[in-house]
Design an enzyme around this catalytic site. Structure first.
Site, PDB file in Angstrom:
ATOM      1  N   HIS A  99       0.843  -1.208   0.000  1.00 21.06           N
ATOM      2  CA  HIS A  99       0.000   0.000   0.000  1.00 21.06           C
ATOM      3  C   HIS A  99       0.876   1.256   0.000  1.00 21.06           C
ATOM      4  CE1 HIS A  99      -2.912  -2.801   2.209  1.00 21.06           C
ATOM      5  NE2 HIS A  99      -3.599  -2.417   1.161  1.00 21.06           N
ATOM      6  N   GLN A 147     -18.133  -6.761  -0.904  1.00 17.63           N
ATOM      7  CA  GLN A 147     -17.237  -7.551  -1.755  1.00 17.63           C
ATOM      8  C   GLN A 147     -16.822  -8.866  -1.085  1.00 17.63           C
ATOM      9  OE1 GLN A 147     -14.107  -4.324  -1.857  1.00 17.63           O
ATOM     10  NE2 GLN A 147     -12.684  -6.037  -1.803  1.00 17.63           N
ATOM     11  N   GLY A 198      -2.849  -2.074  -6.856  1.00 17.63           N
ATOM     12  CA  GLY A 198      -1.730  -3.013  -6.916  1.00 17.63           C
ATOM     13  C   GLY A 198      -1.958  -4.093  -7.967  1.00 17.63           C
ATOM     14  N   LYS A 245      -0.971  -7.086  -7.689  1.00 17.96           N
ATOM     15  CA  LYS A 245      -1.221  -8.401  -7.085  1.00 17.96           C
ATOM     16  C   LYS A 245      -2.653  -8.840  -7.405  1.00 17.96           C
ATOM     17  CE  LYS A 245      -2.072  -9.181  -2.670  1.00 17.96           C
ATOM     18  NZ  LYS A 245      -3.307  -9.989  -2.643  1.00 17.96           N
ATOM     19  N   ASP A 246      -3.576  -7.892  -7.295  1.00 15.79           N
ATOM     20  CA  ASP A 246      -4.975  -8.174  -7.656  1.00 15.79           C
ATOM     21  C   ASP A 246      -5.133  -7.898  -9.150  1.00 15.79           C
ATOM     22  OD1 ASP A 246      -6.230  -8.657  -4.904  1.00 15.79           O
ATOM     23  OD2 ASP A 246      -5.149  -6.783  -4.626  1.00 15.79           O
ATOM     24  N   SER A 298       0.283  -8.851   1.448  1.00 13.48           N
ATOM     25  CA  SER A 298      -1.177  -8.829   1.523  1.00 13.48           C
ATOM     26  C   SER A 298      -1.561  -8.681   2.986  1.00 13.48           C
ATOM     27  CB  SER A 298      -1.730 -10.154   0.981  1.00 13.48           C
ATOM     28  OG  SER A 298      -3.061 -10.334   1.417  1.00 13.48           O
TER      29      SER A 298
HETATM   30  O1  PAF Z   1      -7.981  -4.003  -3.249  1.00 10.36           O
HETATM   31  C1  PAF Z   1      -8.641  -3.639  -2.251  1.00 10.36           C
HETATM   32  O2  PAF Z   1      -8.116  -3.420  -1.169  1.00 10.36           O
HETATM   33  C2  PAF Z   1     -10.142  -3.476  -2.393  1.00 10.36           C
HETATM   34  O3  PAF Z   1     -10.680  -4.426  -3.251  1.00 10.36           O
HETATM   35  C3  PAF Z   1     -10.563  -2.059  -2.832  1.00 10.36           C
HETATM   36  C4  PAF Z   1     -10.035  -1.717  -4.214  1.00 10.36           C
HETATM   37  C5  PAF Z   1     -10.030  -1.045  -1.834  1.00 10.36           C
HETATM   38  C6  PAF Z   1     -12.081  -1.949  -2.872  1.00 10.36           C
HETATM   39  O4  PAF Z   1     -12.653  -2.198  -1.631  1.00 10.36           O
END
Ligand code: PAF
Length: 284
Positions: A37, A61, A147, A149-150, A185
């Site tokens: 981050h 989510q 990022g 990573k995702d 992570s």
């Molecule tokens: O990648 C994340 O931490 C989350 O999916 C995000 C983009 C902040 C949305 O909640």
């Protein structure tokens, strides 16, 4: 640095800043900030007049049996980290502020959300695109940082931004890794000591396949099998594999057979009940 909780307040701040000609960079997060981050924040800091970091554990989510209730949090620590990077605003809305009782709208990217992580987490990306749309409308950024990573999330957000004509530049930032290769992570904090050590095997297996690719092994099935073999090499492999796939890095379609386009090797595994994802580009 200022902490803002109210949606109205952050939107008024963003509107005023844009009218004053200031550029805004947004770094959306769910908190429990790590060096990955911080890298997003440093990149944002270098680009924009104002950096906004959002910290919000987005309930929509998470699937019903996922880790919403135990997702790690450390607001004080997060605020200190943001301050150290020179972030201007940390937006920390409550659930009620983003999703009041009457809330009934969602944003959905329909195709590239069905594969990979979306296959096992069918409502996940709709939750991500809905909250990210809201964050975009509340913070009015010129640029937003995510990022790599995702990898799928980044592709989904790029798709959404293009399809819905958000006037925002999306910037993907390379994965930051621990010294043993594990992708950073917030969920790594769930891993007990033994499994944390074993988790480095994910990057080792991906790197092994990447090396094979560089040596001329270009069949996707062979590379997928090589990752699987490497992960399962021990008599009792600790990993439960959710998927190991090779996708076209640009349009996120699966490659079977010979790899002829820029590709990405993606993996999701479960280790001691923790779901971990990672990826590596396949390039010469
Ligand atoms: O990648 C994340 O931490 C989350 O999916 C995000 C983009 C902040 C949305 O909640």
């Amino acid at each position: 640095m200022q902490q803002i909780e109210s949606s109205k307040e952050i939107q008024a701040f963003a509107l005023e800043s844009r009218r004053a000609g200031k550029s805004i960079a947004l770094v959306p997060t769910m908190g429990f900030l790590h060096d990955g981050h911080l890298e997003l924040m440093h990149k944002a800091r270098a680009q924009a007049d104002l950096v906004i970091v959002s910290i919000f554990i987005n309930p929509i989510q998470f699937g019903p049996n996922e880790d919403l209730d135990r997702y790690p949090q450390d607001l004080e620590g997060d605020l200190n980290k943001c301050r150290a990077v020179g972030v201007d605003i940390v937006f920390t809305p409550t659930r009620q502020a983003l999703y009041p009782e009457s809330f009934q709208t969602s944003v959905e990217v329909t195709k590239i959300t069905k594969c990979l992580c979306g296959a096992g987490r069918p409502t996940h990306f709709q939750g991500v695109t809905t909250v990210v749309s809201k964050l975009f409308n509340l913070t009015l950024p010129d640029t937003a940082f995510f990022g790599e990573k995702d990898f799928q999330q980044l592709a989904v957000i790029r798709r959404m931004v293009t399809d819905l004509s958000f006037p925002i530049k999306i910037i993907g930032v390379p994965i930051v890794r621990e010294s043993d290769g594990l992708a950073m992570s917030s969920r790594n904090a769930y891993l007990p000591t033994k499994e944390r050590k074993e988790a480095s095997g994910i990057f080792a297996a991906l790197s092994h396949a990447q090396n094979l690719y560089k040596q001329g092994h270009k069949e996707s099935e062979e590379l997928g099998q090589a990752v699987l073999k490497q992960l399962g090499e021990k008599i009792e492999s600790p990993f439960q594999v959710e998927y190991i796939k090779i996708y076209d890095a640009w349009n996120l379609t699966e490659i079977s057979g010979l790899i002829t386009t820029p590709a990405v090797l993606l993996i999701a595994v479960h280790l001691a009940g923790t779901r971990l994802i990672d990826n590596l580009l396949l390039e010469n």
